[in-house]
Design an enzyme around this catalytic site. Structure first.
Site, PDB file in Angstrom:
ATOM      1  N   ASP A 250       0.733  -1.374   0.019  1.00  0.00           N
ATOM      2  CA  ASP A 250       0.117  -0.099   0.094  1.00  0.00           C
ATOM      3  C   ASP A 250       0.831   1.262   0.174  1.00  0.00           C
ATOM      4  O   ASP A 250       0.367   2.299  -0.175  1.00  0.00           O
ATOM      5  CB  ASP A 250      -0.915  -0.211   1.150  1.00  0.00           C
ATOM      6  CG  ASP A 250      -0.106  -0.306   2.557  1.00  0.00           C
ATOM      7  OD1 ASP A 250       0.357  -1.313   2.647  1.00  0.00           O
ATOM      8  OD2 ASP A 250      -0.330   0.670   3.328  1.00  0.00           O
ATOM      9  N   ASN A 251       2.257   1.100   0.223  1.00  0.00           N
ATOM     10  CA  ASN A 251       3.010   2.241   0.227  1.00  0.00           C
ATOM     11  C   ASN A 251       3.976   2.370  -1.058  1.00  0.00           C
ATOM     12  O   ASN A 251       4.976   2.664  -1.125  1.00  0.00           O
ATOM     13  CB  ASN A 251       4.096   2.210   1.552  1.00  0.00           C
ATOM     14  CG  ASN A 251       3.079   2.591   2.700  1.00  0.00           C
ATOM     15  OD1 ASN A 251       2.053   3.118   2.530  1.00  0.00           O
ATOM     16  ND2 ASN A 251       3.615   2.295   3.760  1.00  0.00           N
ATOM     17  N   ASP A 260       4.546   7.918   1.080  1.00  0.00           N
ATOM     18  CA  ASP A 260       4.670   7.579   2.376  1.00  0.00           C
ATOM     19  C   ASP A 260       5.998   7.385   3.281  1.00  0.00           C
ATOM     20  O   ASP A 260       6.843   6.693   3.132  1.00  0.00           O
ATOM     21  CB  ASP A 260       3.938   6.175   2.682  1.00  0.00           C
ATOM     22  CG  ASP A 260       2.453   6.660   2.822  1.00  0.00           C
ATOM     23  OD1 ASP A 260       1.928   7.683   2.678  1.00  0.00           O
ATOM     24  OD2 ASP A 260       1.526   5.601   3.124  1.00  0.00           O
TER      25      ASP A 260
HETATM   26  P1  AMP Z   1       0.582   4.170   6.756  1.00  0.00           P
HETATM   27  O1  AMP Z   1       1.470   3.278   7.900  1.00  0.00           O
HETATM   28  O2  AMP Z   1       0.813   5.584   7.136  1.00  0.00           O
HETATM   29  O3  AMP Z   1       1.049   3.804   5.446  1.00  0.00           O
HETATM   30  O4  AMP Z   1      -1.005   3.752   6.990  1.00  0.00           O
HETATM   31  C1  AMP Z   1      -1.323   2.419   7.026  1.00  0.00           C
HETATM   32  C2  AMP Z   1      -2.832   2.497   6.956  1.00  0.00           C
HETATM   33  O5  AMP Z   1      -3.105   2.890   8.269  1.00  0.00           O
HETATM   34  C3  AMP Z   1      -3.599   3.119   5.979  1.00  0.00           C
HETATM   35  O6  AMP Z   1      -4.828   2.969   5.705  1.00  0.00           O
HETATM   36  C4  AMP Z   1      -3.773   4.766   6.932  1.00  0.00           C
HETATM   37  O7  AMP Z   1      -4.909   5.293   6.230  1.00  0.00           O
HETATM   38  C5  AMP Z   1      -4.242   4.184   8.251  1.00  0.00           C
HETATM   39  N1  AMP Z   1      -3.562   5.109   9.362  1.00  0.00           N
HETATM   40  C6  AMP Z   1      -2.590   5.348   9.939  1.00  0.00           C
HETATM   41  N2  AMP Z   1      -2.421   6.304  10.743  1.00  0.00           N
HETATM   42  C7  AMP Z   1      -3.940   6.593  11.115  1.00  0.00           C
HETATM   43  C8  AMP Z   1      -4.763   7.427  12.050  1.00  0.00           C
HETATM   44  N3  AMP Z   1      -4.087   8.117  12.767  1.00  0.00           N
HETATM   45  N4  AMP Z   1      -5.812   7.219  11.610  1.00  0.00           N
HETATM   46  C9  AMP Z   1      -6.735   6.548  10.895  1.00  0.00           C
HETATM   47  N5  AMP Z   1      -5.947   5.832   9.994  1.00  0.00           N
HETATM   48  C10 AMP Z   1      -4.597   5.791   9.800  1.00  0.00           C
HETATM   49 MG    MG Z   2       0.597   4.485   3.598  1.00  0.00          MG
END
Ligand code: AMP
Ligand code: MG
Length: 491
Positions: A250-251, A260
């Site tokens: 997803d990244n 990301d």
């Molecule tokens: P990431 O680790 O930023 O790539 O995020 C992974 C997933 O977690 C994605 O679907 C993000 O939208 C979700 N996510 C990360 N942080 C938050 C947050 N504070 N609130 C809601 N969703 C989050």
């Molecule tokens: Mg992400």
């Protein structure tokens, strides 16, 4: 009317409803614009003179939406650390729409940290200010190093607290991307066995990013193009010591931009197994693993395209494997091409690989700084008794024997040494956003409301190849007590 400043178009919002949730950013209490990227805004056809603290705070927090915006949160799935999660999606981000830039290209305008969506799961939809600053600094740095990356247009402090291990001030980043379509977006539809949507997504992606590919075999060509651009991207990361830290599917953006910047960092001392991310205990996303992991991610992408490659599964698999098998060579070629340039080799000789590997071996055993060591090679050309290497290397006879081989190889270039050293300085940066400097910038901004340190670091990384005597401290590796060994996702 400030609502008319941005002329957004909304191609993603034209896709079927299953692709997203229509949702506006949640307003914040007391938004304050703390950074606005004027030069990027000009590229995007936004007149920076129209943006001031007041209207910028309203726009880049999402408190006021442009009239042309059709805000939405994108749906996607993904493999996180090898495990499939069928529904991730924008849990704390909203796509406002797209801008057509001066160069005619279309760019997503996304607010990150903009509140809850149906994809938030247990999250609060917000982001602390620290990670927002980290993303701004690192994404802009990659751009100025000539590496494809999403960009950062603005930072807003929300005036609200977010609660992680402690109470922290909140922030919102305005992220600009060629698009936010990820491998995980394709995985979202494959999991649902929704082949119709998968095809719509693939066609949208081709139209948006790969217009020139073969009309006869569009999906195979799409796969090949994505494989090529990711090979190029990872090779470039490696050439500057960049460790992404969380290369989940997803990244991984289909457009080939780095996306990301959670736990990413630039490596100081050369260690192929270097990991910064606090959660990456097994070293899955270590520096040296990044090529292998990208191939793994691309195999997941190829899987999603199987239903489109052929109605015969065996044939589809064969096509996918043919494409995936190209990756190791592409990657090796791109890596070698970057490393050759870093060494001052413009021509290609068989012995180059050994000379590069031996140099990296010395950096590893002597625990040398990756960025500085490459930069100092251009001085070593002029003076074999270069102070930097004399001072930092214990086994100097081994180093001297390597440097003789290297000089002999350089002589085959038939160029003036000054010309070679000039070329090397255009590819070996002096300044990268070192982890301890990034942490200092964040600490000052978040806990002391002092943005001077952040702005100074930004100024330095925007011109990474020109050495300036007044900025020496930004080029140095951290002293022992300054080392910041871990990064945190901070979500
Ligand atoms: P990431 O680790 O930023 O790539 O995020 C992974 C997933 O977690 C994605 O679907 C993000 O939208 C979700 N996510 C990360 N942080 C938050 C947050 N504070 N609130 C809601 N969703 C989050
Ligand atoms: Mg992400």
């Amino acid at each position: 009317m400030i609502e008319d400043f941005f002329n957004l178009t909304n191609s993603y919002a034209m896709l079927p409803d299953i692709f997203y949730q229509k949702i506006s950013p949640e307003p914040v209490k007391n938004p304050k614009l703390i950074k606005f990227n004027k030069s990027l805004s000009k590229e995007l056809n936004i007149d920076p003179k129209k943006i001031n603290e007041e209207n910028g705070s309203l726009f880049f927090s999402g408190n006021v939406l442009p009239k042309s915006s059709k805000p939405l949160a994108m749906a996607y799935a993904g493999h996180q650390f090898g495990n499939f999660v069928p529904q991730l999606g924008d849990g704390r981000a909203v796509l406002l729409g797209e801008l057509i830039a001066k160069n005619g290209d279309r760019y997503d305008v996304q607010l990150k940290g903009s509140g809850k969506t149906i994809f938030s799961r247990n999250g609060d939809g917000r982001s602390p200010l620290g990670p927002v600053i980290r993303e701004y600094l690192l994404s802009e740095s990659l751009h100025y190093l000539g590496i494809k990356s999403t960009r950062s247009l603005a930072i807003v402090a929300t005036g609200e607290d977010v609660f992680r291990e402690t109470k922290l001030p909140g922030g919102i980043l305005t992220r600009i991307a060629s698009s936010h379509v990820r491998i995980g977006t394709f995985e979202f539809f494959l999991f649902k066995n929704d082949i119709k949507s998968l095809k719509i997504l693939a066609d949208y992606t081709i139209k948006r990013h790969f217009r020139k590919i073969s009309k006869k075999t569009p999906y195979k060509s799409l796969l090949k193009e994505v494989i090529k651009s990711q090979a190029d991207l990872i090779a470039k990361w490696m050439s500057v010591g960049f460790i992404h830290g969380v290369m989940n599917t997803d990244n991984t953006a289909i457009c080939g931009e780095t996306i990301d910047f959670g736990p990413c960092a630039f490596m100081d001392y050369y260690n192929p197994r270097q990991v910064y991310s606090f959660i990456d205990e097994g070293g899955r996303y270590s520096y040296i693993n990044q090529g292998k992991i990208m191939l793994w991610n691309l195999s997941k992408f190829a899987e999603t395209l199987l239903p489109l490659l052929s109605s015969n599964l065996e044939e589809a698999k064969k096509e996918a494997i043919d494409c995936l098998e190209l990756f190791p060579n592409y990657f090796e070629e791109k890596w070698l091409s970057s490393m050759r340039k870093k060494m001052g080799f413009l021509k290609k000789f068989k012995e180059d690989v050994n000379i590069i590997s031996e140099f990296l071996e010395i950096l590893k055993s002597e625990k040398m700084d990756f960025t500085q060591s490459f930069r100092k090679l251009s001085e070593l050309i002029k003076n074999r008794e270069n102070k930097y290497f004399q001072k930092n290397i214990k086994n100097i006879s081994k180093f001297n024997s390597w440097s003789s081989k290297w000089s002999q190889r350089l002589s085959k270039e038939n160029l003036k040494l000054s010309e070679i050293s000039f070329q090397m300085n255009k590819i070996n940066p002096v300044y990268i956003p070192r982890n301890h400097l990034v942490e200092k910038a964040i600490e000052n901004a978040v806990f002391k409301n002092n943005f001077v340190v952040m702005n100074k670091l930004l100024e330095v990384i925007q011109d990474p190849f020109t050495e300036k005597s007044s900025m020496t401290k930004y080029s140095l590796s951290p002293k022992k007590k300054e080392i910041v060994p871990y990064t945190f996702c901070g979500t």
